[in-house]
Design an enzyme around this catalytic site. Structure first.
Site: not given
Length: 312
Positions: A95-96, A16
């Site tokens: 971030t996942d 992201t």
């Protein structure tokens, strides 16, 4: 920085932080992994005036992280950390799966120098983009001369690789270290350390990591009300080599699911028991029939078992 001529190397993998949306007001409908490492580093402050070098290792949404990227990332970290004039490495990452990558890298590198992962919850085009500040903080940590091991820097907080978890799907402050607490805070480019940096030896040397196609297959199953053993039985038939069960409470497992796991264990499948609870750890006791992955979340227990099976 510790030395004015020391370098920080930034390894970019997408995420992201490198994402773009059509509108500055859109924090959801963006495409991850659109900006290159040079664009991410443009106009960022250089901690202590030291040099920053960027390298694009991958360009993916971290939900699609795979073993090949992990191995390449570990190899590139090892290469740069071995350079005497490199103070530390920063990794930009979605971030996942950031907590998984951080734990994997700590497990295979156990570095004396800092390896700092960071990213963003909002794309680079957002009117309230959080990526630039997170990246600036990560550079400050990597160049501080204080940090050691693999950590995640996010929203001004430094989390150790063993404890960090993503706990929110939208908030800018999306990560937590649970009841262990953070390692440090970044305050205007300076570190306030609270507890020791990640330590320990490497579970598997980077040079010994096999081709990703030959990594053991380890899957995660979940215990819940009404759980059965059919999924475990199907995975065993399909050739799974390891299973991690995310149990309830202190790693308790539904009787039907436990029976299937015990049968899989008898057939040579390695099984580890964890908890689906966000805080705390599985406390083993003498009556346990499935070994506990003490202190590890299900996704981290999977990585630990992967590395264990590689060495078997």
């Amino acid at each position: 920085m510790q030395e004015s001529n020391a370098r920080i190397v930034v390894l970019a993998t997408g995420g992201t932080i490198a994402g773009r949306a059509a509108s500055a007001s859109d924090n959801l409908g963006y495409r991850a992994a659109q900006l290159g490492v040079g664009q991410l580093l443009a106009d960022l402050p250089r901690p202590g005036g030291g040099a920053i070098e960027g390298e694009q290792v991958a360009q993916i949404d971290s939900k699609d992280m795979d073993f090949g990227v992990w191995r390449t990332l570990a190899q590139r970290c090892a290469h740069w950390l071995a350079q005497a004039d490199v103070a530390g490495v920063v990794i930009t990452h979605g971030t996942d799966t950031m907590e998984e990558t951080a734990f994997f890298l700590q497990s295979v590198l156990a570095p004396a120098k800092p390896v700092v992962l960071t990213g963003a919850m909002r794309p680079a085009t957002s009117a309230a983009a959080d990526g630039p500040q997170n990246l600036a903080d990560a550079l400050a940590v990597a160049g501080s001369g204080q940090a050691r091991g693999v950590c995640v820097v996010f929203a001004g907080t430094v989390h150790g690789a063993a404890d960090v978890q993503k706990v929110h799907g939208y908030r800018a402050d999306a990560f937590s270290s649970g009841d262990a607490g953070p390692v440090a805070y970044v305050e205007e480019g300076r570190l306030r350390q609270l507890r020791p940096w990640p330590q320990g030896g490497a579970a598997r040397a980077v040079a010994a990591l096999p081709d990703p196609a030959r990594w053991p297959r380890v899957e995660i199953v979940l215990s819940h009300a009404g759980a059965g053993g059919a999924i475990v039985q199907a995975l065993v038939r399909d050739g799974v080599q390891g299973l991690v069960v995310a149990g309830t409470g202190n790693g308790t497992v539904h009787d039907a699911l436990e029976s299937a796991l015990l049968a899989a264990q008898q057939q040579g499948v390695a099984v580890r028991r964890t908890t689906r609870c966000l805080q705390g750890r599985v406390l083993p006791h003498g009556a346990d029939r499935l070994p506990a992955a003490e202190g590890l979340t299900p996704v981290k227990a999977r990585i630990a078992l992967l590395l264990e099976l590689m060495a078997a």
